[in-house]
Design a protein around this motif. Structure first.
Motif, PDB file in Angstrom:
ATOM      1  N   ALA B 151       0.962  -1.032   0.010  1.00 12.15           N
ATOM      2  CA  ALA B 151      -0.035   0.051   0.011  1.00 12.15           C
ATOM      3  C   ALA B 151       0.942   1.157   0.108  1.00 12.15           C
ATOM      4  O   ALA B 151       0.406   2.216  -0.633  1.00 12.15           O
ATOM      5  N   VAL B 152       2.154   1.183   0.845  1.00  9.90           N
ATOM      6  CA  VAL B 152       2.886   2.266   0.691  1.00  9.90           C
ATOM      7  C   VAL B 152       3.577   2.736  -0.546  1.00  9.90           C
ATOM      8  O   VAL B 152       3.357   3.781  -0.936  1.00  9.90           O
ATOM      9  N   VAL B 153       4.022   1.640  -1.243  1.00 12.76           N
ATOM     10  CA  VAL B 153       4.468   1.546  -2.622  1.00 12.76           C
ATOM     11  C   VAL B 153       3.628   2.198  -3.530  1.00 12.76           C
ATOM     12  O   VAL B 153       3.962   3.285  -4.131  1.00 12.76           O
ATOM     13  N   LEU B 154       2.406   1.861  -3.491  1.00 11.06           N
ATOM     14  CA  LEU B 154       1.400   2.039  -4.356  1.00 11.06           C
ATOM     15  C   LEU B 154       0.991   3.722  -4.151  1.00 11.06           C
ATOM     16  O   LEU B 154       0.908   4.590  -5.210  1.00 11.06           O
ATOM     17  N   THR B 155       0.927   3.914  -2.910  1.00 12.48           N
ATOM     18  CA  THR B 155       0.628   5.676  -2.412  1.00 12.48           C
ATOM     19  C   THR B 155       1.562   6.369  -3.064  1.00 12.48           C
ATOM     20  O   THR B 155       1.326   7.532  -3.702  1.00 12.48           O
ATOM     21  N   LEU B 156       2.716   5.913  -2.638  1.00  9.85           N
ATOM     22  CA  LEU B 156       3.787   6.901  -2.478  1.00  9.85           C
ATOM     23  C   LEU B 156       4.326   7.128  -4.292  1.00  9.85           C
ATOM     24  O   LEU B 156       4.633   7.976  -4.828  1.00  9.85           O
TER      25      LEU B 156
END
Lengths: 364, 280
Positions: B151-156
């Motif tokens: 989720a972090v990778v996607l958002t960033l």
């Protein structure tokens, strides 16, 4: 004396190129950008091994014509054939045509060697064959010592040579050159003109050379195609286009001339104070008379019957090295330019003469 | 020519700004990193214990590595998205201006709003799970979507892609079009032209964009805080907690200083490479 109709047939004969099929044949091509017609019904042929110059003012459509041949633009009408096969539907990368761009367009991230090798690598030439072909092409343009340099380390003239080698190494059937010398200074330019011409003879590839410089066109070309606002004005050899201009525009664009407007009545041309026998059809007429066709009669007139004599006042005399240009005024106020071999100042009021055959009847 | 006094007067405010708000805080940070906490009080006792702890406690290198992995993934994904997009806009599109604006507009929206938007999309009652259940692809909400490094990778990636896109697009716009024509003229089809001319000439832009994406993601703490969950913790979250609840400023400063040195080393390296890549 020659009529416009005859002039047209003359250039037509020159275009047939001795019965052999032309290398490139452009058939009534048209191109518009938005609502402006850039090229209109242009037909032109390029013979095998010929150096043809497309000459015209800026905005005449000469670069567009070149880009149509290269494939960077699509024509709105007409066709282009190369050796009998349609060229215009092919994308640029499928055409056996190479271009030398106006600002060279060398790849800044590649060395001189890699720039020249680019086309060979793309066309999958055998790896072992590439170095020798690149060497040969660089030797042709006298740039053999510069293989490892980056384009940014070369002068304009040197970049020009690399651009030429990069195109020629592919052995194209036709080489297009878009004002390749316009960025060079005058001396280098003259030298490159000579080199280009001898290079073209050496490799035997047809060149289509675009320029706005009429002197350059005269010095280089086998034939000149003069474009005016997207239409071909005249196509002929430099000598022919100079001595037998078909139109007033051609006469004025190529070299200096005196345009005399008048009319022909019963085989006599009548331009103000000047009258001479002439074979053109009756009606209004324009004649082009080159300044060097007029001679000064200070040592007495030649007395020949078909010579036209007139008196004029010399308004100015401009020294031009081998020749002087005289600006003279006829009694009716018309200005006539006369070019004579250089000499000291001449008296103000003189008699001049020219051969009636040298006054060329032109259109417009 | 300007007088010496004038030059000094003009240069003074920005220099003072940099000194007070940039250099001084960094200096404090470095000082703190060599101090220590004893009985809830920061003691000005110079030592290297904080840095030793960074190496000895396995947690810190693990989180740092994870942060670099996440930042690396974000960089890679942003580049993969930006290259085709920039190429399309610069070389193929007739509606450049409009598409360009569409890429820029997300930058006007608050970071927080965008991060929360992903929370709404990825959550167990979120848009994506509801849709997948409705369609019948899954029976129970997929938990890995939210509160994970994914989720972090996607958002960033979503947030920092414009930062990679812009420099790549700018360097593509600067490629003289006659180079592209020259490549085609020499027989190169569009794909070949891209790989041999456009790609190498847009590498400086890609490098700048990649640096933005990597450095910004590496130091990010909001996305992992909001949607990272325990497995998505990044190094900045550790720093935040050390300066906050844990009240261990010296250790937090040591991590920050290490991170700062890491980023500076990276920037130095990037500048070296960039010099090699620029040709004019």
């Amino acid at each position: 004396m020659i009529s416009p109709a005859q002039t047209a047939t003359d250039s037509g004969t020159a275009e047939k190129t001795g019965g052999v099929e032309p290398l490139l044949s452009i058939r009534s091509i048209a191109k518009r950008f938005g609502s402006t017609a850039v090229l209109h019904d242009v037909s032109l042929q390029v013979a095998q091994g010929e150096l043809l110059t497309v000459l015209g003012e800026s905005g005449s459509g000469k670069t567009t014509l070149l880009r149509l041949i290269a494939g960077f633009e699509q024509a709105d009408g007409g066709e282009i054939f190369m050796e009998g096969e349609r060229l215009d539907p092919l994308p640029p990368y499928r055409r056996r045509v190479n271009t030398v761009f106006q600002h060279y367009a060398l790849f800044p991230h590649l060395s001189v060697f890699e720039n020249v090798a680019y086309g060979l690598r793309v066309r999958k030439v055998a790896r072992t064959e590439i170095p020798q072909r690149v060497e040969k092409a660089l030797a042709l343009v006298k740039m053999s010592e510069y293989t490892r340099r980056a384009p940014s380390q070369l002068s304009g003239g040197q970049q020009q040579r690399i651009a030429l080698a990069r195109a020629l190494v592919n052995q194209p059937k036709l080489l297009l050159l878009d004002e390749p010398l316009s960025a060079l200074d005058a001396n280098l330019r003259r030298q490159m003109q000579l080199e280009l011409k001898s290079l073209q003879r050496e490799v035997g590839i047809s060149f289509v050379f675009v320029t706005h410089d009429q002197e350059e066109a005269m010095a280089l070309s086998d034939r000149i195609a003069l474009l005016r606002s997207g239409e071909l004005e005249q196509v002929a050899t430099p000598r022919e286009i100079y001595s037998r201009p078909a139109t007033a525009y051609t006469a004025r664009f190529i070299g200096q001339t005196n345009l005399m407007r008048g009319r022909i009545t019963n085989g006599v041309a009548d331009c103000g104070t000047l009258k001479w026998r002439c074979s053109g059809p009756d009606g209004p007429a324009t004649f082009s008379l080159r300044p060097e066709s007029i001679r000064l009669c200070d040592a007495g007139s030649s007395g020949k019957a078909d010579f036209v004599r007139f008196r004029a006042v010399i308004r100015s005399q401009t020294f031009g090295g081998a020749t002087d240009l005289l600006e003279t005024a006829c009694p009716d106020g018309g200005v006539v330019l006369v070019r004579i071999a250089s000499r000291g100042n001449i008296q103000r009021d003189c008699e001049f003469e020219f051969c009636a055959d040298d006054a060329i009847l032109v259109r417009g | 020519m300007y007088s010496r006094a004038y030059k000094t007067a003009v240069a003074a405010p920005p220099l003072a700004w940099v000194a007070v708000f940039l250099l001084a805080p960094y200096a404090f940070l470095f000082c703190y990193s060599f101090w220590t906490v004893s009985q809830q009080v920061i003691v000005h006792h110079w030592n290297l214990a904080n840095y030793r702890q960074l190496l000895d406690n396995a947690m810190y290198p693990t989180v740092l590595l994870r942060s670099m992995r996440i930042a690396g993934s974000v960089t890679l994904l942003s580049l993969l998205l930006s290259f085709p997009l920039a190429y399309y806009l610069s070389f193929r599109s007739r509606r450049k201006e409009l598409l360009y604006q569409l890429v820029i507009i997300p930058l006007w929206v608050s970071y927080l709003v965008r991060a929360y938007a992903w929370k709404t999309i990825l959550g167990s009652d979120g848009v994506l799970n509801t849709l997948l259940q409705y369609v019948g692809v899954i029976e129970h909400p997929a938990e890995f979507l939210l509160y994970s490094p994914f989720a972090v990778v996607l958002t960033l990636t979503h947030i920092y892609t414009p930062f990679t896109f812009l420099p790549i697009y700018a360097s593509m716009e600067h490629i003289p079009r006659n180079l592209v024509e020259a490549a085609q003229d020499l027989g190169a089809a569009p794909m070949r032209t891209f790989w041999t001319v456009i790609f190498p000439l847009s590498l400086p832009g890609a490098l700048a964009g990649a640096t933005f994406a990597f450095v910004l993601s590496l130091g990010d703490f909001l996305a992992p805080l909001l949607i990272g969950g325990p497995s998505g913790i990044m190094i900045s979250n550790v720093v935040v907690s050390l300066f906050g609840a844990a009240y261990n400023w010296p250790l937090g400063a040591a991590i920050s200083a290490s991170l700062l040195l890491l980023v500076l080393a990276l920037l130095f390296l990037v500048e070296r490479i960039e010099k090699k890549l620029s040709f004019s």
